[in-house]
Design a protein around this motif. Structure first.
Motif, PDB file in Angstrom:
ATOM      1  N   ARG A  34       0.831  -1.213   0.000  1.00 43.34           N
ATOM      2  CA  ARG A  34       0.000   0.000   0.000  1.00 43.34           C
ATOM      3  C   ARG A  34       0.862   1.258   0.000  1.00 43.34           C
ATOM      4  O   ARG A  34       0.563   2.238  -0.700  1.00 43.34           O
ATOM      5  CB  ARG A  34      -0.930   0.016   1.205  1.00 43.34           C
ATOM      6  N   GLU A  35       1.930   1.233   0.785  1.00 46.35           N
ATOM      7  CA  GLU A  35       2.812   2.404   0.873  1.00 46.35           C
ATOM      8  C   GLU A  35       3.477   2.684  -0.473  1.00 46.35           C
ATOM      9  O   GLU A  35       3.522   3.833  -0.927  1.00 46.35           O
ATOM     10  CB  GLU A  35       3.877   2.175   1.944  1.00 46.35           C
ATOM     11  N   VAL A  36       3.978   1.651  -1.129  1.00 41.33           N
ATOM     12  CA  VAL A  36       4.607   1.821  -2.435  1.00 41.33           C
ATOM     13  C   VAL A  36       3.592   2.322  -3.451  1.00 41.33           C
ATOM     14  O   VAL A  36       3.898   3.200  -4.270  1.00 41.33           O
ATOM     15  CB  VAL A  36       5.253   0.500  -2.906  1.00 41.33           C
ATOM     16  N   MET A  37       2.397   1.783  -3.420  1.00 38.74           N
ATOM     17  CA  MET A  37       1.367   2.161  -4.394  1.00 38.74           C
ATOM     18  C   MET A  37       1.001   3.637  -4.300  1.00 38.74           C
ATOM     19  O   MET A  37       0.575   4.229  -5.296  1.00 38.74           O
ATOM     20  CB  MET A  37       0.118   1.294  -4.203  1.00 38.74           C
ATOM     21  N   GLN A  38       1.165   4.244  -3.146  1.00 41.94           N
ATOM     22  CA  GLN A  38       0.815   5.651  -2.975  1.00 41.94           C
ATOM     23  C   GLN A  38       1.653   6.581  -3.844  1.00 41.94           C
ATOM     24  O   GLN A  38       1.246   7.701  -4.147  1.00 41.94           O
ATOM     25  CB  GLN A  38       0.939   6.065  -1.508  1.00 41.94           C
ATOM     26  N   ALA A  39       2.821   6.099  -4.275  1.00 43.78           N
ATOM     27  CA  ALA A  39       3.704   6.921  -5.100  1.00 43.78           C
ATOM     28  C   ALA A  39       3.246   6.976  -6.559  1.00 43.78           C
ATOM     29  O   ALA A  39       3.801   7.736  -7.347  1.00 43.78           O
ATOM     30  CB  ALA A  39       5.130   6.376  -5.024  1.00 43.78           C
ATOM     31  N   TYR A  40       2.228   6.182  -6.907  1.00 46.76           N
ATOM     32  CA  TYR A  40       1.787   6.071  -8.291  1.00 46.76           C
ATOM     33  C   TYR A  40       0.324   6.481  -8.427  1.00 46.76           C
ATOM     34  O   TYR A  40      -0.414   6.502  -7.451  1.00 46.76           O
ATOM     35  CB  TYR A  40       1.960   4.633  -8.787  1.00 46.76           C
ATOM     36  N   ASP A  41      -0.062   6.772  -9.648  1.00 50.09           N
ATOM     37  CA  ASP A  41      -1.460   7.043  -9.942  1.00 50.09           C
ATOM     38  C   ASP A  41      -2.297   5.862  -9.465  1.00 50.09           C
ATOM     39  O   ASP A  41      -1.951   4.708  -9.720  1.00 50.09           O
ATOM     40  CB  ASP A  41      -1.614   7.243 -11.460  1.00 50.09           C
ATOM     41  N   ARG A  42      -3.383   6.132  -8.788  1.00 54.35           N
ATOM     42  CA  ARG A  42      -4.204   5.090  -8.163  1.00 54.35           C
ATOM     43  C   ARG A  42      -4.673   4.025  -9.166  1.00 54.35           C
ATOM     44  O   ARG A  42      -4.604   2.841  -8.890  1.00 54.35           O
ATOM     45  CB  ARG A  42      -5.405   5.744  -7.474  1.00 54.35           C
ATOM     46  N   ASP A  43      -5.146   4.462 -10.330  1.00 60.23           N
ATOM     47  CA  ASP A  43      -5.653   3.509 -11.318  1.00 60.23           C
ATOM     48  C   ASP A  43      -4.543   2.606 -11.850  1.00 60.23           C
ATOM     49  O   ASP A  43      -4.728   1.395 -11.975  1.00 60.23           O
ATOM     50  CB  ASP A  43      -6.329   4.241 -12.475  1.00 60.23           C
ATOM     51  N   ALA A  45      -1.612   1.987 -10.427  1.00 56.16           N
ATOM     52  CA  ALA A  45      -1.093   1.155  -9.341  1.00 56.16           C
ATOM     53  C   ALA A  45      -2.006  -0.045  -9.112  1.00 56.16           C
ATOM     54  O   ALA A  45      -1.538  -1.169  -8.883  1.00 56.16           O
ATOM     55  CB  ALA A  45      -0.955   1.985  -8.060  1.00 56.16           C
ATOM     56  N   GLY A  46      -3.312   0.167  -9.180  1.00 57.92           N
ATOM     57  CA  GLY A  46      -4.264  -0.932  -9.023  1.00 57.92           C
ATOM     58  C   GLY A  46      -4.124  -1.949 -10.138  1.00 57.92           C
ATOM     59  O   GLY A  46      -4.171  -3.164  -9.911  1.00 57.92           O
ATOM     60  N   LEU A  47      -3.915  -1.461 -11.353  1.00 57.17           N
ATOM     61  CA  LEU A  47      -3.729  -2.349 -12.496  1.00 57.17           C
ATOM     62  C   LEU A  47      -2.436  -3.154 -12.342  1.00 57.17           C
ATOM     63  O   LEU A  47      -2.407  -4.359 -12.594  1.00 57.17           O
ATOM     64  CB  LEU A  47      -3.701  -1.525 -13.787  1.00 57.17           C
ATOM     65  N   ALA A  48      -1.374  -2.501 -11.891  1.00 56.50           N
ATOM     66  CA  ALA A  48      -0.104  -3.188 -11.657  1.00 56.50           C
ATOM     67  C   ALA A  48      -0.255  -4.252 -10.574  1.00 56.50           C
ATOM     68  O   ALA A  48       0.281  -5.361 -10.698  1.00 56.50           O
ATOM     69  CB  ALA A  48       0.980  -2.181 -11.271  1.00 56.50           C
ATOM     70  N   LEU A  49      -1.006  -3.937  -9.540  1.00 53.51           N
ATOM     71  CA  LEU A  49      -1.235  -4.905  -8.462  1.00 53.51           C
ATOM     72  C   LEU A  49      -1.999  -6.119  -8.979  1.00 53.51           C
ATOM     73  O   LEU A  49      -1.671  -7.260  -8.640  1.00 53.51           O
ATOM     74  CB  LEU A  49      -1.996  -4.244  -7.317  1.00 53.51           C
ATOM     75  N   MET A  50      -2.988  -5.895  -9.825  1.00 54.59           N
ATOM     76  CA  MET A  50      -3.732  -7.013 -10.409  1.00 54.59           C
ATOM     77  C   MET A  50      -2.827  -7.866 -11.294  1.00 54.59           C
ATOM     78  O   MET A  50      -2.939  -9.106 -11.305  1.00 54.59           O
ATOM     79  CB  MET A  50      -4.939  -6.508 -11.194  1.00 54.59           C
ATOM     80  N   LEU A  51      -1.905  -7.220 -12.025  1.00 51.24           N
ATOM     81  CA  LEU A  51      -0.956  -7.952 -12.851  1.00 51.24           C
ATOM     82  C   LEU A  51      -0.078  -8.856 -11.988  1.00 51.24           C
ATOM     83  O   LEU A  51       0.086 -10.045 -12.284  1.00 51.24           O
ATOM     84  CB  LEU A  51      -0.082  -6.983 -13.650  1.00 51.24           C
ATOM     85  N   VAL A  52       0.466  -8.307 -10.930  1.00 47.77           N
ATOM     86  CA  VAL A  52       1.327  -9.093 -10.039  1.00 47.77           C
ATOM     87  C   VAL A  52       0.533 -10.232  -9.401  1.00 47.77           C
ATOM     88  O   VAL A  52       1.021 -11.365  -9.314  1.00 47.77           O
ATOM     89  CB  VAL A  52       1.994  -8.188  -8.975  1.00 47.77           C
ATOM     90  N   ALA A  53      -0.680  -9.954  -8.962  1.00 49.01           N
ATOM     91  CA  ALA A  53      -1.513 -10.997  -8.355  1.00 49.01           C
ATOM     92  C   ALA A  53      -1.780 -12.122  -9.341  1.00 49.01           C
ATOM     93  O   ALA A  53      -1.712 -13.309  -8.978  1.00 49.01           O
ATOM     94  CB  ALA A  53      -2.828 -10.391  -7.855  1.00 49.01           C
ATOM     95  N   ALA A  54      -2.049 -11.774 -10.589  1.00 51.58           N
ATOM     96  CA  ALA A  54      -2.308 -12.801 -11.600  1.00 51.58           C
ATOM     97  C   ALA A  54      -1.042 -13.605 -11.875  1.00 51.58           C
ATOM     98  O   ALA A  54      -1.101 -14.831 -12.047  1.00 51.58           O
ATOM     99  CB  ALA A  54      -2.817 -12.146 -12.887  1.00 51.58           C
ATOM    100  N   GLU A  55       0.107 -12.938 -11.918  1.00 55.53           N
ATOM    101  CA  GLU A  55       1.370 -13.648 -12.134  1.00 55.53           C
ATOM    102  C   GLU A  55       1.670 -14.610 -10.994  1.00 55.53           C
ATOM    103  O   GLU A  55       2.074 -15.747 -11.234  1.00 55.53           O
ATOM    104  CB  GLU A  55       2.518 -12.639 -12.295  1.00 55.53           C
ATOM    105  N   VAL A  56       1.446 -14.161  -9.770  1.00 56.27           N
ATOM    106  CA  VAL A  56       1.690 -15.019  -8.598  1.00 56.27           C
ATOM    107  C   VAL A  56       0.738 -16.200  -8.616  1.00 56.27           C
ATOM    108  O   VAL A  56       1.133 -17.350  -8.361  1.00 56.27           O
ATOM    109  CB  VAL A  56       1.558 -14.207  -7.291  1.00 56.27           C
ATOM    110  N   ALA A  57      -0.515 -15.966  -8.944  1.00 61.40           N
ATOM    111  CA  ALA A  57      -1.502 -17.046  -8.991  1.00 61.40           C
ATOM    112  C   ALA A  57      -1.174 -18.059 -10.080  1.00 61.40           C
ATOM    113  O   ALA A  57      -1.431 -19.256  -9.922  1.00 61.40           O
ATOM    114  CB  ALA A  57      -2.897 -16.471  -9.218  1.00 61.40           C
TER     115      ALA A  57
END
Length: 59
Positions: A34-43, A45-57
């Motif tokens: 969450r702290e790292v994501m604050q440095a980026y545009d919210r939309d 950052a959310g898309l990047a988080l979904m990408l990482v989650a999909a890669e991990v899954a």
């Protein structure tokens, strides 16, 4: 209830069932993300988080 809310409840329930040390690790990681994501545009950052989650899954 929306699908997203149901998924969130399932994940939170799974975390609550963890032993204290593992739960602390999960929460610390989530806080750091969450702290790292604050440095980026919210939309984006959310898309990047979904990408990482999909890669991990997929691993």
């Amino acid at each position: 209830m929306k699908e997203e809310e149901a998924s969130l409840m399932i994940v939170r329930h799974a975390i609550e069932k963890l032993e204290a040390e593992r739960k602390q690790q999960v929460n610390a990681c989530a806080d750091a993300i969450r702290e790292v994501m604050q440095a980026y545009d919210r939309d984006y950052a959310g898309l990047a988080l979904m990408l990482v989650a999909a890669e991990v899954a997929a691993e």
